[in-house]
Design an enzyme around this catalytic site. Structure first.
Site, PDB file in Angstrom:
ATOM      1  CG  ASN A  27      28.251  20.451  27.273  1.00  0.00           C
ATOM      2  OD1 ASN A  27      27.550  19.878  26.549  1.00  0.00           O
ATOM      3  ND2 ASN A  27      28.356  21.260  28.500  1.00  0.00           N
ATOM      4  NE  ARG A  42      25.367  23.382  32.462  1.00  0.00           N
ATOM      5  CZ  ARG A  42      25.174  24.254  33.530  1.00  0.00           C
ATOM      6  NH1 ARG A  42      25.883  25.671  33.871  1.00  0.00           N
ATOM      7  NH2 ARG A  42      24.100  24.157  34.569  1.00  0.00           N
ATOM      8  CB  SER A  69      26.884  24.272  38.210  1.00  0.00           C
ATOM      9  OG  SER A  69      26.952  25.442  38.873  1.00  0.00           O
TER      10      SER A  69
END
Length: 290
Positions: A218, A214, A210
């Site tokens: 993005n 992440r 994660s």
């Protein structure tokens, strides 16, 4: 008509821009024999730039009234140091972890900031270099945002995992950490040892994945939006009569590009800060005993 037949479609344009300059052709979803040369080179150059900037700031620091550059970096250092103190209570560990967190923030910010460059600028320059070397410029691939490459972000999060393992061993000792792996979170009972160990491994894997995905998600999404905005400008430029209905594509290209660029300044800064904070939190957790 001949020129139109060879013009790339929107899909071809995006697919071309999503191709990496690789050491070899990737044959599977996970292929550790393939190196994305563009991500590696750009990340290394930006890492050197980050170190150079911080070195110049330290060398030119004065005890008097600081200039804008020194003041900005002092504010950044104070911010990182404050966050490190709030998460990691061991002063000796902070001597290493706080500079590490500062390096992570500056490095990731610079890698994210590559997304602010015009989409076709560096790939266009690379295509000319590639052609001058005797290769087909249509196969000159270059992606300049290292954090939009999953291998880069997972490499960063994997490095954070190694740091966490190091501090688990340093603070708790090998025996203490192994005991924690088998007794937390459900307690010290032989029947619970396998479940505890499995939960610990899942936690380490989930945090690492994660942490990297992440940042990648993005930045990859931001890169795609910039490509779509660039397509609007390209469609306007290909109009036979730029003052016809396609004129509004050009207006939309400028307006959307400006708005998204201003918004993206916040995104690239926030993502660098989040990655830095999670690094501090995970290393802080390695100091805590369950």
């Amino acid at each position: 008509m001949a020129a139109e037949s060879h013009a790339p479609s929107a899909g071809d344009y995006i697919v071309h821009h999503l191709q990496h300059l690789r050491s070899a052709q990737q044959t599977s979803l996970v292929d550790f024999s393939v190196i994305n040369i563009d991500s590696l080179v750009v990340a290394a150059l930006l890492g050197v730039l980050a170190c150079l900037v911080m070195w110049l700031a330290a060398r030119r620091a004065t005890a008097g009234v600081p200039g804008r550059f020194q003041a900005a970096l002092e504010m950044l250092v104070e911010l990182v140091d404050k966050q490190a103190k709030s998460v990691i209570h061991d002063a000796r560990s902070r001597r290493v972890v706080a500079p590490l967190a500062l390096t992570v923030f500056v490095w990731i910010f610079l890698m994210n900031a590559m997304d602010m460059l015009p989409v076709d600028l560096l790939p266009w320059a690379w295509s000319h270099v590639y052609a001058a070397a005797g290769h087909d410029p249509h196969h000159a691939y270059l992606r300049v945002v290292p954090t939009a490459d999953l291998s880069t972000t997972l490499g960063l999060s994997g490095s954070v995992l190694l740091v966490c393992i190091y501090y688990n061993l340093k603070i708790k000792g090998l025996g203490g950490w192994v005991h924690e792996l088998f007794t937390a979170p459900f307690g010290s009972h032989p029947l619970l040892y396998p479940i505890n160990f499995l939960m610990q491994m899942i936690e380490f894997a989930a945090k690492t994945l994660s942490h990297g995905m992440r940042l990648f998600g993005n930045m990859f999404a931001g890169e795609l939006v910039f490509m779509l905005i660039a397509l609007m400008g390209g469609a306007w430029a290909w109009q036979l009569n730029p003052l016809s209905g396609g004129f509004w594509l050009g207006v939309g290209h400028v307006v959307a590009g400006t708005i998204w660029t201003l918004f993206h300044i916040l995104v690239i800064t926030l993502q660098a800060f989040i990655f830095m904070m999670l690094t501090l939190i995970y290393v802080g957790q390695a100091h805590d005993a369950h």
